[in-house]
Design a protein around this motif. Structure first.
Motif, PDB file in Angstrom:
ATOM      1  N   SER A 107       0.849  -1.196   0.000  1.00 24.00           N
ATOM      2  CA  SER A 107       0.000   0.000   0.000  1.00 24.00           C
ATOM      3  C   SER A 107       0.885   1.247   0.000  1.00 24.00           C
TER       4      SER A 107
ATOM      5  N   THR B 216       0.695   3.598   2.125  1.00 17.73           N
ATOM      6  CA  THR B 216       1.119   3.782   3.520  1.00 17.73           C
ATOM      7  C   THR B 216       2.331   2.915   3.823  1.00 17.73           C
ATOM      8  N   ASP B 217       2.307   1.654   3.367  1.00 18.72           N
ATOM      9  CA  ASP B 217       3.456   0.766   3.586  1.00 18.72           C
ATOM     10  C   ASP B 217       4.713   1.316   2.920  1.00 18.72           C
TER      11      ASP B 217
ATOM     12  N   THR C 137       5.961   4.479   4.927  1.00 21.78           N
ATOM     13  CA  THR C 137       6.409   4.261   6.302  1.00 21.78           C
ATOM     14  C   THR C 137       7.485   3.190   6.440  1.00 21.78           C
TER      15      THR C 137
ATOM     16  N   ASP D  82       5.558   7.422  10.365  1.00 22.72           N
ATOM     17  CA  ASP D  82       5.115   6.263  11.127  1.00 22.72           C
ATOM     18  C   ASP D  82       3.669   5.953  10.773  1.00 22.72           C
ATOM     19  N   LYS D  83       3.299   4.681  10.882  1.00 20.65           N
ATOM     20  CA  LYS D  83       1.934   4.266  10.556  1.00 20.65           C
ATOM     21  C   LYS D  83       0.903   4.853  11.515  1.00 20.65           C
ATOM     22  N   ASN D  84       1.339   5.308  12.685  1.00 19.73           N
ATOM     23  CA  ASN D  84       0.402   5.901  13.647  1.00 19.73           C
ATOM     24  C   ASN D  84       0.062   7.355  13.297  1.00 19.73           C
ATOM     25  N   GLY D  85       0.551   7.853  12.151  1.00 22.56           N
ATOM     26  CA  GLY D  85       0.227   9.202  11.706  1.00 22.56           C
ATOM     27  C   GLY D  85       1.181  10.267  12.210  1.00 22.56           C
TER      28      GLY D  85
ATOM     29  N   TYR E 184       5.101  12.015  12.054  1.00 24.66           N
ATOM     30  CA  TYR E 184       6.319  12.126  11.241  1.00 24.66           C
ATOM     31  C   TYR E 184       7.394  12.826  12.064  1.00 24.66           C
TER      32      TYR E 184
ATOM     33  N   GLU F  13      -1.291  12.741   7.270  1.00 25.75           N
ATOM     34  CA  GLU F  13      -2.337  11.834   6.794  1.00 25.75           C
ATOM     35  C   GLU F  13      -2.484  12.000   5.289  1.00 25.75           C
TER      36      GLU F  13
ATOM     37  N   GLU G  19      -5.223   9.461  -1.528  1.00 22.56           N
ATOM     38  CA  GLU G  19      -3.799   9.207  -1.269  1.00 22.56           C
ATOM     39  C   GLU G  19      -2.866   9.880  -2.275  1.00 22.56           C
TER      40      GLU G  19
END
Length: 139
Positions: free
Chosen positions: A32, A34-35, A38, A74-77, A79, A92, A97
């Motif tokens: 993805s 996101t992947d 991050t 980071d995946k938790n939103g 940076y 985000e 995207e």
């Protein structure tokens, strides 16, 4: 003897079906966005304006060295951006995207347009008072 052949044939059939079902579907999926974003630390490589590399110009005129800029998402939103000092904020995806919003809802809110995102390249465009600059990062 007929039963032994039948049992052997059934066993082989079962074995072939079992092997075929062991295919890992996750290997075929692309990561993805996101992947990709991050997966590690991004290091600045160059800055472009209207298709021209202006990294040296920014280095000479504004003492801005793009290669000293690093960013980790980071995946938790969250940076972390480092250029001499470290800034921590939130990020985000937006607009399917295609954009990233930094520090949404704050005085420092900034939206950039992602123009390239692969496992090794991350490019985004940022508007500086009507001047569009493309920042290019590598991993």
């Amino acid at each position: 003897m007929k039963n032994l052949r039948l049992i052997t044939l059934l066993f082989l059939s079962f074995f072939v079906v079992t092997l075929a079902s062991c295919d890992d579907d996750d290997e075929d999926k692309d990561p993805s966005r996101t992947d990709l974003l991050t997966a590690g630390l991004w290091t600045g490589n160059s800055v472009y304006y209207q298709g021209q590399d202006v990294s040296q110009f920014l280095r000479d005129s504004a003492q801005f060295e793009i290669k000293d800029l690093t960013t980790r998402f980071d995946k938790n939103g969250e940076y972390r951006e480092t250029l001499g000092r470290t800034i921590v904020g939130t990020w985000e995806f937006a607009n399917n995207e295609q954009d990233i919003i930094f520090d949404k809802g704050t005085n420092n809110e900034l939206t950039v347009n992602v123009t390239r995102l692969t496992a090794t390249e991350f490019y985004y465009e940022q508007d500086f008072q009507g001047t569009i600059l493309e920042f290019r990062f590598l991993r």
